[in-house]
Design a protein around this motif. Structure first.
Motif, mmCIF file in Angstrom:
data_model
loop_
_atom_site.group_PDB
_atom_site.id
_atom_site.type_symbol
_atom_site.label_atom_id
_atom_site.label_comp_id
_atom_site.label_asym_id
_atom_site.label_seq_id
_atom_site.Cartn_x
_atom_site.Cartn_y
_atom_site.Cartn_z
ATOM 1 N N VAL A 1 42.641 28.965 31.412
ATOM 2 C CA VAL A 1 42.899 30.073 30.487
ATOM 3 C C VAL A 1 42.118 29.915 29.190
ATOM 4 O O VAL A 1 41.589 28.848 28.881
ATOM 5 N N SER A 2 42.083 30.998 28.417
ATOM 6 C CA SER A 2 41.397 30.980 27.125
ATOM 7 C C SER A 2 42.209 30.170 26.117
ATOM 8 O O SER A 2 43.362 29.821 26.360
ATOM 9 N N GLU A 3 41.606 29.909 24.978
ATOM 10 C CA GLU A 3 42.279 29.119 23.940
ATOM 11 C C GLU A 3 43.541 29.813 23.438
ATOM 12 O O GLU A 3 44.551 29.170 23.173
ATOM 13 N N PHE B 1 40.087 34.664 33.954
ATOM 14 C CA PHE B 1 41.340 34.450 34.670
ATOM 15 C C PHE B 1 42.271 35.603 34.334
ATOM 16 O O PHE B 1 42.621 35.808 33.180
ATOM 17 N N SER B 2 42.676 36.380 35.318
ATOM 18 C CA SER B 2 43.471 37.572 35.041
ATOM 19 C C SER B 2 44.914 37.220 34.700
ATOM 20 O O SER B 2 45.428 36.161 35.052
ATOM 21 N N THR B 3 45.557 38.144 34.014
ATOM 22 C CA THR B 3 46.943 37.951 33.603
ATOM 23 C C THR B 3 47.862 37.866 34.810
ATOM 24 O O THR B 3 48.813 37.090 34.819
ATOM 25 N N LEU B 4 47.558 38.651 35.842
ATOM 26 C CA LEU B 4 48.379 38.629 37.047
ATOM 27 C C LEU B 4 48.320 37.259 37.715
ATOM 28 O O LEU B 4 49.348 36.709 38.109
ATOM 29 N N ASP B 5 47.118 36.686 37.819
ATOM 30 C CA ASP B 5 46.977 35.350 38.397
ATOM 31 C C ASP B 5 47.689 34.311 37.544
ATOM 32 O O ASP B 5 48.313 33.392 38.062
ATOM 33 N N GLN B 6 47.590 34.472 36.237
ATOM 34 C CA GLN B 6 48.250 33.536 35.326
ATOM 35 C C GLN B 6 49.760 33.611 35.504
ATOM 36 O O GLN B 6 50.432 32.576 35.561
ATOM 37 N N ASP B 7 50.301 34.813 35.616
ATOM 38 C CA ASP B 7 51.745 34.967 35.811
ATOM 39 C C ASP B 7 52.196 34.344 37.130
ATOM 40 O O ASP B 7 53.263 33.730 37.197
ATOM 41 N N ALA C 1 47.338 28.200 23.899
ATOM 42 C CA ALA C 1 48.318 27.958 22.835
ATOM 43 C C ALA C 1 49.646 28.621 23.170
ATOM 44 O O ALA C 1 50.718 28.042 22.944
ATOM 45 N N SER C 2 49.583 29.812 23.733
ATOM 46 C CA SER C 2 50.807 30.518 24.119
ATOM 47 C C SER C 2 51.554 29.765 25.218
ATOM 48 O O SER C 2 52.781 29.641 25.178
ATOM 49 N N LEU C 3 50.815 29.259 26.198
ATOM 50 C CA LEU C 3 51.446 28.486 27.278
ATOM 51 C C LEU C 3 52.046 27.187 26.755
ATOM 52 O O LEU C 3 53.126 26.780 27.194
ATOM 53 N N GLN C 4 51.360 26.547 25.829
ATOM 54 C CA GLN C 4 51.891 25.310 25.250
ATOM 55 C C GLN C 4 53.209 25.585 24.534
ATOM 56 O O GLN C 4 54.144 24.795 24.624
#
Length: 143
Positions: free
Chosen positions: A115-117, A55-61, A121-124
């Protein structure tokens, strides 16, 4: 052995101004090959294909931005429902608020699943309190 000479150019003639300088190639000339002996003249350049398994950072953003937008809409829906608490419109407003909150929760849970683990954690840490706040505000409608 090859010889290179340095020359002084004059208008009338070319005369060497210094003795020849010997040149010794580092590779024996018997080992040198012409490029024309290669079968192909085109070199293959590997293409940088996008890896779809990650999952790319751009998609995550983009998804985080969408969740934040839906979060703001859900809070407005909750606020409108709370303002209409003692009116005939309360049930309809509360249902719209619940639907908006459920949409935010579904988007957030879907993002966490992608997303990865480390990113999870960062999103949480960055969005977890907002999600808890939204759940608490939704509970106010049921009181």
């Amino acid at each position: 052995m090859f010889f290179f000479t340095t020359t002084h150019l004059s208008r009338k003639s070319l005369k060497p101004t210094s003795p020849p300088i010997p040149f010794y190639p580092s590779i024996p000339t018997s080992k040198l090959r012409s490029f024309s002996t290669f079968a192909t003249t085109h070199l293959t350049v590997p293409r940088n294909f996008r890896c779809y398994s990650e999952f790319s950072t751009l998609d995550q953003d983009k998804e985080v931005d969408m969740i934040n937008l839906k979060f703001a809409v859900a809070r407005e829906e909750i606020e409108m429902a709370l303002e209409s608490r003692d009116t005939v419109y309360f049930d309809e407003e509360a249902e719209c608020a619940r639907a908006a909150v459920n949409e935010v929760l579904d988007l957030f849970e879907g993002l966490l699943a992608k997303v990865s683990e480390k990113d999870k954690a960062s999103l949480q840490r960055s969005m977890g309190l907002k999600i808890q706040q939204l759940k608490a505000e939704l509970k106010q409608l049921d009181e």
